[in-house]
Design a protein around this motif. Structure first.
Motif, PDB file in Angstrom:
ATOM      1  N   PHE A   1       0.648  -0.357   4.492  1.00  0.00           N
ATOM      2  CA  PHE A   1      -0.677   0.257   4.592  1.00  0.00           C
ATOM      3  C   PHE A   1      -0.761   1.150   5.832  1.00  0.00           C
ATOM      4  CE2 PHE A   1      -1.238  -3.264   1.763  1.00  0.00           C
ATOM      5  CZ  PHE A   1      -2.089  -2.746   0.788  1.00  0.00           C
ATOM      6  N   GLN A   2      -1.541   2.194   5.716  1.00  0.00           N
ATOM      7  CA  GLN A   2      -1.578   3.235   6.747  1.00  0.00           C
ATOM      8  C   GLN A   2      -2.179   2.732   8.055  1.00  0.00           C
ATOM      9  OE1 GLN A   2      -4.829   5.142   7.320  1.00  0.00           O
ATOM     10  NE2 GLN A   2      -3.945   6.360   8.977  1.00  0.00           N
ATOM     11  N   LEU A   3      -3.138   1.845   7.991  1.00  0.00           N
ATOM     12  CA  LEU A   3      -3.779   1.355   9.211  1.00  0.00           C
ATOM     13  C   LEU A   3      -3.330  -0.092   9.481  1.00  0.00           C
ATOM     14  CD1 LEU A   3      -5.663   2.585  11.320  1.00  0.00           C
ATOM     15  CD2 LEU A   3      -7.588   1.510  10.138  1.00  0.00           C
ATOM     16  N   ASP A   4      -3.951  -1.062   8.839  1.00  0.00           N
ATOM     17  CA  ASP A   4      -3.644  -2.465   9.087  1.00  0.00           C
ATOM     18  C   ASP A   4      -3.339  -3.192   7.778  1.00  0.00           C
ATOM     19  OD1 ASP A   4      -4.422  -2.168  11.880  1.00  0.00           O
ATOM     20  OD2 ASP A   4      -6.493  -2.160  11.139  1.00  0.00           O
ATOM     21  N   GLY A   5      -2.482  -4.206   7.890  1.00  0.00           N
ATOM     22  CA  GLY A   5      -2.259  -5.058   6.726  1.00  0.00           C
ATOM     23  C   GLY A   5      -3.500  -5.871   6.422  1.00  0.00           C
ATOM     24  N   ILE A   6      -3.997  -6.598   7.426  1.00  0.00           N
ATOM     25  CA  ILE A   6      -5.232  -7.375   7.314  1.00  0.00           C
ATOM     26  C   ILE A   6      -6.131  -6.989   8.476  1.00  0.00           C
ATOM     27  CG2 ILE A   6      -6.259  -9.677   7.273  1.00  0.00           C
ATOM     28  CD1 ILE A   6      -3.613 -10.745   6.196  1.00  0.00           C
ATOM     29  N   ASN A   7      -7.388  -6.664   8.181  1.00  0.00           N
ATOM     30  CA  ASN A   7      -8.337  -6.262   9.216  1.00  0.00           C
ATOM     31  C   ASN A   7      -9.599  -7.109   9.082  1.00  0.00           C
ATOM     32  OD1 ASN A   7     -10.572  -4.893  10.554  1.00  0.00           O
ATOM     33  ND2 ASN A   7      -9.197  -3.162  10.822  1.00  0.00           N
ATOM     34  N   ALA A   8      -9.772  -8.060  10.029  1.00  0.00           N
ATOM     35  CA  ALA A   8     -11.018  -8.824  10.108  1.00  0.00           C
ATOM     36  C   ALA A   8     -11.988  -7.989  10.931  1.00  0.00           C
ATOM     37  CB  ALA A   8     -10.767 -10.190  10.733  1.00  0.00           C
ATOM     38  N   HIS A   9     -12.749  -7.165  10.266  1.00  0.00           N
ATOM     39  CA  HIS A   9     -13.521  -6.113  10.940  1.00  0.00           C
ATOM     40  C   HIS A   9     -14.620  -6.682  11.832  1.00  0.00           C
ATOM     41  CE1 HIS A   9     -15.218  -2.186  11.637  1.00  0.00           C
ATOM     42  NE2 HIS A   9     -16.393  -2.589  11.180  1.00  0.00           N
TER      43      HIS A   9
ATOM     44  N   LEU B   1      -2.175   3.724   1.045  1.00  0.00           N
ATOM     45  CA  LEU B   1      -3.520   3.160   1.112  1.00  0.00           C
ATOM     46  C   LEU B   1      -3.862   2.800   2.556  1.00  0.00           C
ATOM     47  CD1 LEU B   1      -3.431   0.858  -2.058  1.00  0.00           C
ATOM     48  CD2 LEU B   1      -4.391   3.162  -1.842  1.00  0.00           C
ATOM     49  N   THR B   2      -5.153   2.737   2.877  1.00  0.00           N
ATOM     50  CA  THR B   2      -5.560   2.624   4.288  1.00  0.00           C
ATOM     51  C   THR B   2      -5.393   1.225   4.860  1.00  0.00           C
ATOM     52  OG1 THR B   2      -7.182   4.368   3.874  1.00  0.00           O
ATOM     53  CG2 THR B   2      -7.402   3.153   5.921  1.00  0.00           C
ATOM     54  N   VAL B   3      -6.057   0.234   4.275  1.00  0.00           N
ATOM     55  CA  VAL B   3      -6.025  -1.150   4.771  1.00  0.00           C
ATOM     56  C   VAL B   3      -5.752  -2.077   3.594  1.00  0.00           C
ATOM     57  CG1 VAL B   3      -7.345  -3.001   5.861  1.00  0.00           C
ATOM     58  CG2 VAL B   3      -7.596  -0.666   6.687  1.00  0.00           C
ATOM     59  N   GLY B   4      -4.899  -3.078   3.818  1.00  0.00           N
ATOM     60  CA  GLY B   4      -4.587  -4.003   2.738  1.00  0.00           C
ATOM     61  C   GLY B   4      -5.754  -4.898   2.399  1.00  0.00           C
ATOM     62  N   ILE B   5      -6.209  -5.684   3.372  1.00  0.00           N
ATOM     63  CA  ILE B   5      -7.309  -6.628   3.165  1.00  0.00           C
ATOM     64  C   ILE B   5      -8.320  -6.448   4.287  1.00  0.00           C
ATOM     65  CG2 ILE B   5      -7.962  -9.058   2.979  1.00  0.00           C
ATOM     66  CD1 ILE B   5      -5.122  -9.680   2.083  1.00  0.00           C
TER      67      ILE B   5
ATOM     68  N   GLY C   1       0.795  -1.230   0.000  1.00  0.00           N
ATOM     69  CA  GLY C   1       0.000   0.000   0.000  1.00  0.00           C
ATOM     70  C   GLY C   1       0.818   1.266   0.000  1.00  0.00           C
ATOM     71  N   ALA C   2       2.154   1.140  -0.127  1.00  0.00           N
ATOM     72  CA  ALA C   2       3.011   2.322  -0.064  1.00  0.00           C
ATOM     73  C   ALA C   2       2.870   3.166  -1.326  1.00  0.00           C
ATOM     74  CB  ALA C   2       4.469   1.917   0.139  1.00  0.00           C
ATOM     75  N   ALA C   3       3.053   4.468  -1.165  1.00  0.00           N
ATOM     76  CA  ALA C   3       2.971   5.405  -2.288  1.00  0.00           C
ATOM     77  C   ALA C   3       4.176   6.327  -2.266  1.00  0.00           C
ATOM     78  CB  ALA C   3       1.685   6.236  -2.196  1.00  0.00           C
TER      79      ALA C   3
ATOM     80  N   ILE D   1       4.114   5.526   8.280  1.00  0.00           N
ATOM     81  CA  ILE D   1       5.495   5.067   8.302  1.00  0.00           C
ATOM     82  C   ILE D   1       6.165   5.604   7.042  1.00  0.00           C
ATOM     83  CG2 ILE D   1       7.044   3.066   8.179  1.00  0.00           C
ATOM     84  CD1 ILE D   1       5.062   1.457   9.753  1.00  0.00           C
ATOM     85  N   LEU D   2       7.423   6.025   7.173  1.00  0.00           N
ATOM     86  CA  LEU D   2       8.194   6.485   6.019  1.00  0.00           C
ATOM     87  C   LEU D   2       9.226   5.412   5.666  1.00  0.00           C
ATOM     88  CD1 LEU D   2       8.543   8.995   4.135  1.00  0.00           C
ATOM     89  CD2 LEU D   2      10.429   9.684   5.631  1.00  0.00           C
ATOM     90  N   PHE D   3       9.307   5.099   4.365  1.00  0.00           N
ATOM     91  CA  PHE D   3      10.214   4.067   3.876  1.00  0.00           C
ATOM     92  C   PHE D   3      11.250   4.678   2.942  1.00  0.00           C
ATOM     93  CE2 PHE D   3       5.914   2.394   4.318  1.00  0.00           C
ATOM     94  CZ  PHE D   3       6.080   1.241   5.079  1.00  0.00           C
ATOM     95  N   MET D   4      12.422   4.077   2.928  1.00  0.00           N
ATOM     96  CA  MET D   4      13.418   4.390   1.916  1.00  0.00           C
ATOM     97  C   MET D   4      13.800   3.085   1.229  1.00  0.00           C
ATOM     98  SD  MET D   4      17.016   6.512   2.131  1.00  0.00           S
ATOM     99  CE  MET D   4      17.920   5.257   3.040  1.00  0.00           C
TER     100      MET D   4
END
Length: 339
Positions: A207-215, A185-189, A103-105, A131-134
């Motif tokens: 992803f900004q919130l969760d990788g996988i979210n079983a809501h 992006l907010t949530v992966g799955i 989900g990184a941009a 999170i910031l990535f390089m």
């Protein structure tokens, strides 16, 4: 009554027999296809390009099969309701084949502003859990509580402060030589109101919130051999009344916790590595969590402090040996090397 049950059983068997494989290839696929063939066929059908298209055409009990092209799938997907559910003994499957959902941009160069010597910042669309990535690896996060703390940031550190992401470059290098991305992006799955679902052999990151979210209401869900890393809040989040088994997973480098639970959920974790390097391995805000068959309990603060003191004494007296091959096995999935 027996006749009705027989008819129902026959109908269920027919539905299971009609389950299809839907193929996804983010390099050679085309969302004009219906995905019933792994390669382009003579009838002009072939793999679809996006997981989202596969989910749109999927029916109950189908298998979505990703091709691991070496290029990440960059989308956010949702499994919801009966057409993304399976049957007892025959689940709906997302087969990752080792592929990555990312989900990184990229941070646009013109989004940055100069705020100090070798210090830059930009304002992300979503303000929390970033999170910031390089080069696709999480950078070291600086502990910032006041504006004055920004002056103490070290090169190649980042911070989230005052609704901005800050980055300290190496001296006099500017930003041009860095490939910087953030949790876009907010949530992966997202899983909602599904039953008998299996996701396996997939990496979910950035992803900004969760990788996988079983809501909520995600029942009989199996997460097998998944890697969840570099997500802003957690790698896996399970809530509501969901029932989820996590087996053979590697979860780490997530912002707040590696796995979190809430509500009235039930989570079973088996044969998995949940690292506590960037946050607690498990954050239980509700629900029931089992680890390898034993109930997970948060240690009281006093016990944690005592254990920490004892650990410091132990480390002062002995060297702890961990086989290098085990470290390499775990860290290689996070693009980290041992020395």
């Amino acid at each position: 009554m027996r006749f009705c049950l027989t008819i129902l059983g026959i109908a269920m068997l027919a539905s299971v027999a009609a389950a299809r494989d839907i193929y996804v290839d983010n390099i050679r696929g085309d969302d004009h296809h219906i995905g019933t063939m792994p390669e382009l066929g003579v009838n002009a059908d072939g793999p679809v390009r996006s997981i989202a298209k596969a989910l749109r055409v999927a029916r109950k009990g189908d298998h979505i099969v990703l091709k691991n092209t070496g290029v990440a799938y960059r989308e956010s997907i949702t499994f919801q309701a009966a057409h993304h559910s399976g049957f007892p003994g025959s689940p709906f499957v997302l087969e990752g084949n080792g592929a990555t959902l990312d989900g990184a941009a990229l941070v646009p160069v013109d989004a940055w502003e100069v705020v100090g010597e070798d210090l830059y910042r930009f304002s992300p669309w979503r303000k929390a859990f970033n999170i910031l990535f390089m080069d696709d690896k999480p950078l070291e996060k600086a502990a910032i509580s006041t504006k004055e703390d920004l002056d103490a940031m070290q090169p190649l550190e980042w911070a989230l402060f005052d609704d901005h992401i800050y980055f300290k470059s190496e001296k006099n290098l500017g930003l041009g030589g860095y490939r910087l991305t953030y949790t876009g992006l907010t949530v992966g799955i997202t899983l909602y109101d599904v039953r008998f679902l299996e996701i396996r052999d997939l990496t979910v990151q950035g992803f900004q919130l969760d990788g996988i979210n079983a809501h909520d209401n995600a029942f009989e869900v199996q997460l097998k051999r998944i890697t969840a890393r570099g997500n802003g809040r957690s790698g896996v989040s399970i809530g509501g009344a969901s029932r989820v088994d996590v087996t053979g997973a590697l979860i780490g480098n997530n912002g707040v916790a590696q796995l979190r639970s809430e509500g009235y959920c039930q989570v079973s974790i088996k044969q998995s590595d949940l690292l506590d390097n960037t946050g607690p391995s498990i954050q239980r805000e509700g629900g029931k969590v089992e680890v390898d068959g034993k109930p997970y309990q948060v240690e009281p603060v006093a016990e944690v402090q005592q254990a920490s003191a004892e650990e410091e004494i132990d480390h002062a007296e002995i060297d702890v040996y961990v086989p290098v091959n085990y470290l390499e096995k775990v860290l290689s999935r996070f693009d980290v090397t041992t020395k």
